[in-house]
Write a protein that holds these residues in place. Structure first.
Motif, mmCIF file in Angstrom:
data_model
loop_
_atom_site.group_PDB
_atom_site.id
_atom_site.type_symbol
_atom_site.label_atom_id
_atom_site.label_comp_id
_atom_site.label_asym_id
_atom_site.label_seq_id
_atom_site.Cartn_x
_atom_site.Cartn_y
_atom_site.Cartn_z
ATOM 1 N N PHE A 35 0.843 -1.189 0.000
ATOM 2 C CA PHE A 35 0.000 0.000 0.000
ATOM 3 C C PHE A 35 0.882 1.244 0.000
ATOM 4 O O PHE A 35 0.460 2.325 0.396
ATOM 5 C CB PHE A 35 -0.895 0.021 1.246
ATOM 6 N N ALA A 36 2.138 1.082 -0.437
ATOM 7 C CA ALA A 36 3.131 2.148 -0.284
ATOM 8 C C ALA A 36 3.093 3.173 -1.415
ATOM 9 O O ALA A 36 3.116 4.375 -1.173
ATOM 10 C CB ALA A 36 4.529 1.541 -0.173
ATOM 11 N N GLY A 332 -12.023 11.184 -2.418
ATOM 12 C CA GLY A 332 -11.384 10.943 -3.703
ATOM 13 C C GLY A 332 -9.903 10.696 -3.516
ATOM 14 O O GLY A 332 -9.412 10.480 -2.407
ATOM 15 N N GLY A 333 -9.164 10.722 -4.623
ATOM 16 C CA GLY A 333 -7.715 10.579 -4.561
ATOM 17 C C GLY A 333 -7.246 9.148 -4.496
ATOM 18 O O GLY A 333 -7.861 8.238 -5.065
ATOM 19 N N MET A 334 -6.157 8.920 -3.742
ATOM 20 C CA MET A 334 -5.515 7.610 -3.698
ATOM 21 C C MET A 334 -5.115 7.164 -2.298
ATOM 22 O O MET A 334 -4.549 6.082 -2.158
ATOM 23 C CB MET A 334 -4.247 7.627 -4.571
ATOM 24 N N PHE A 335 -5.389 7.979 -1.256
ATOM 25 C CA PHE A 335 -4.754 7.733 0.030
ATOM 26 C C PHE A 335 -5.725 7.748 1.207
ATOM 27 O O PHE A 335 -6.720 8.475 1.204
ATOM 28 C CB PHE A 335 -3.685 8.802 0.301
ATOM 29 N N VAL A 336 -5.349 6.940 2.210
ATOM 30 C CA VAL A 336 -5.958 7.012 3.535
ATOM 31 C C VAL A 336 -4.819 7.194 4.530
ATOM 32 O O VAL A 336 -3.756 6.580 4.397
ATOM 33 C CB VAL A 336 -6.762 5.737 3.859
ATOM 34 N N TRP A 337 -5.046 8.038 5.519
ATOM 35 C CA TRP A 337 -4.025 8.416 6.509
ATOM 36 C C TRP A 337 -4.408 7.840 7.867
ATOM 37 O O TRP A 337 -5.525 8.066 8.339
ATOM 38 C CB TRP A 337 -3.948 9.927 6.570
ATOM 39 N N ALA A 360 3.463 -3.467 3.077
ATOM 40 C CA ALA A 360 4.236 -2.228 2.972
ATOM 41 C C ALA A 360 3.305 -1.026 3.005
ATOM 42 O O ALA A 360 2.195 -1.058 2.464
ATOM 43 C CB ALA A 360 5.059 -2.213 1.692
ATOM 44 N N PHE A 361 3.787 0.035 3.644
ATOM 45 C CA PHE A 361 3.095 1.314 3.689
ATOM 46 C C PHE A 361 4.169 2.384 3.854
ATOM 47 O O PHE A 361 5.363 2.064 3.909
ATOM 48 C CB PHE A 361 2.085 1.361 4.844
ATOM 49 N N VAL A 362 3.776 3.641 3.936
ATOM 50 C CA VAL A 362 4.752 4.717 4.090
ATOM 51 C C VAL A 362 4.625 5.306 5.487
ATOM 52 O O VAL A 362 3.552 5.804 5.848
ATOM 53 C CB VAL A 362 4.549 5.822 3.041
ATOM 54 N N ASN A 375 3.883 8.772 14.763
ATOM 55 C CA ASN A 375 2.842 7.765 14.970
ATOM 56 C C ASN A 375 1.769 7.793 13.882
ATOM 57 O O ASN A 375 0.591 7.525 14.140
ATOM 58 C CB ASN A 375 2.189 7.959 16.345
ATOM 59 N N THR A 376 2.189 8.114 12.665
ATOM 60 C CA THR A 376 1.247 8.147 11.554
ATOM 61 C C THR A 376 1.784 7.316 10.393
ATOM 62 O O THR A 376 2.976 7.001 10.327
ATOM 63 C CB THR A 376 1.001 9.593 11.062
ATOM 64 N N LEU A 377 0.899 6.971 9.465
ATOM 65 C CA LEU A 377 1.321 6.260 8.265
ATOM 66 C C LEU A 377 0.312 6.500 7.144
ATOM 67 O O LEU A 377 -0.849 6.851 7.383
ATOM 68 C CB LEU A 377 1.499 4.770 8.535
ATOM 69 N N ARG A 378 0.784 6.306 5.919
ATOM 70 C CA ARG A 378 -0.058 6.481 4.734
ATOM 71 C C ARG A 378 -0.228 5.149 4.025
ATOM 72 O O ARG A 378 0.744 4.420 3.818
ATOM 73 C CB ARG A 378 0.579 7.477 3.765
ATOM 74 N N VAL A 379 -1.464 4.829 3.666
ATOM 75 C CA VAL A 379 -1.726 3.661 2.831
ATOM 76 C C VAL A 379 -2.423 4.131 1.562
ATOM 77 O O VAL A 379 -3.239 5.054 1.588
ATOM 78 C CB VAL A 379 -2.584 2.599 3.557
ATOM 79 N N SER A 380 -2.085 3.503 0.455
ATOM 80 C CA SER A 380 -2.686 3.832 -0.841
ATOM 81 C C SER A 380 -3.491 2.638 -1.338
ATOM 82 O O SER A 380 -3.044 1.492 -1.233
ATOM 83 C CB SER A 380 -1.605 4.183 -1.858
#
Length: 409
Positions: A35-36, A332-337, A360-362, A375-380
């Protein structure tokens, strides 16, 4: 041995490798659910349309022009097509208000170069697009947190900038379905930002990379459109709109654009001449061919697929994530935070996830100019089908649950 570090410019010390670009290498590992990458699904590229476009170019009378040097402003028919598209979203302009760039990333680099002297301040959201920070860093700015519609006053921003040895030059933000959070700036916040920029006499850089990818909810006019409505004409505005074909047609062709008042475009053209003369002519022509023949249909196709994947990810998060984890719900878009419990670090979680959960994520820290947000991450969701999303989020949730329980124990 030559001591290269001693002769590099001081700005080079602020250049950092992109965590995202490194994580993209994991896409080739079959054992990893990724999901990176905030990248479009290649299965949705209009490849047949591009094949036909290049065939038309090479078989027609324009092939010579396609392979020749061209004007720095960009391929005129493409700019004229963009004039029509901009009008649809409330941005009346002329071709002279548009510069074609080698992707929107080049536009951000040029804008950083245009506005930032060392120690000037760039206002950016916390978090913000990592590529923008990388582009601006080379020009040695300070950063301050932009909170559209928040309580910070122009005087407070200016005072902080002066203490840092410069002045505020611009506010940068992605107003629609931002990278990394997926959040959208409200109309009230957009209007407030124009008010603040007018009072401070600074530019607004509006990153419109995801503007076309709305799945639900009412569309909000771009900041530039709102400012034109106030001031009557684009050449009276301070908002600079940066767009791209990377998320709608194809990123590999590297075609982006800037829409702005003529004084800004004239300066950017000079930068373009000094940097790469012009963006690839043949790629601009191919983009123009495909856009003229079916841009709306292509956007409808990717919206349909991505909205289903967005829904699948939100459902999986709701089903599997333990208490203490929260996330955005983008329109919309491509991401959830995702925000993890305080004390849990996204980078450490990723290291464990790649070994155990194989997901995998960012990590989110890279998106914060001040190094916070550990303490955060981004998944696509753009490149994962519904089955992968369900399995990957389930694995990630189990890993997070185990980390929470271990801290309690």
């Amino acid at each position: 041995m030559l001591d290269w570090e001693s002769i590099f410019a001081t700005r080079s010390s602020r250049m950092r490798a992109s965590e995202i670009r490194e994580l993209l290498k994991l896409l080739d590992r079959p054992d990893i659910i990724s999901f990176a990458g905030g990248i479009p699904d290649p299965a949705l590229f209009p490849d047949a349309e591009f094949k036909a476009a290049y065939a038309d170019i090479f078989s027609g009378p324009s092939v010579g022009a396609a392979l020749q040097y061209s004007v720095s402003e960009g391929y005129l028919p493409l700019r004229e097509w963009l004039v029509g598209e901009m009008a649809k979203i409330g941005i009346p302009c002329e071709a002279e208000n548009i510069l074609i760039t080698s992707g929107s990333q080049q536009a951000l680099d040029y804008l950083g170069k245009l506005f930032l002297s060392p120690n000037d301040t760039a206002l950016v959201t916390w978090p913000t697009y990592l590529g923008a920070l990388q582009a601006f860093n080379a020009y040695e700015p300070n950063y301050d947190q932009l909170t559209p519609g928040g309580n910070r006053t122009p005087a407070a921003y200016q005072e902080t900038a002066a203490k840092g040895g410069g002045r505020v030059k611009f506010a940068y933000l992605s107003a629609d379905f931002s990278n990394p959070t997926g959040e959208t700036v409200t109309r009230t916040q957009r209007e407030a930002l124009i008010d603040m920029a007018d009072e401070m006499d600074i530019a607004i850089i509006e990153d419109g990379a995801y503007q076309s990818l709305r799945f639900n909810g009412d569309a909000i006019p771009p900041i530039l459109a709102l400012e034109i409505a106030r001031k009557g004409a684009i050449n009276e505005t301070r908002t600079i709109y940066s767009g791209s074909f990377s998320k709608t047609l194809a990123p590999g062709l590297r075609v982006g654009f800037v829409v702005a008042a003529m004084p800004v475009i004239r300066k950017l053209v000079l930068m373009k001449q000094a940097a790469d003369l012009h963006s690839s002519t043949i790629n601009q022509m191919a983009i123009c061919h495909v856009a003229e023949r079916g841009f709306d249909q292509q956007v409808d196709k990717i919206r349909s697929v991505y909205s289903q994947r967005r829904d699948a990810m939100l459902k999986a998060l709701e089903t599997h994530m333990p208490d203490g984890v929260s996330w955005t719900r983008p329109e919309g878009g491509m991401f959830v935070w995702l925000t993890l419990p305080v004390g849990m670090e996204g980078a450490a979680l990723l290291a464990k996830s790649l070994v155990t959960a194989k997901v995998a994520f960012v990590p989110g820290k890279a998106f914060f100019a001040d190094g916070s947000g550990a303490n955060t991450l981004r998944v696509s969701f753009s490149c994962a089908n519904e089955t992968m999303i369900e399995e990957g989020i389930s694995r990630l949730a189990n890993l997070i649950r185990g980390e929470i329980l271990a801290k309690v124990a």
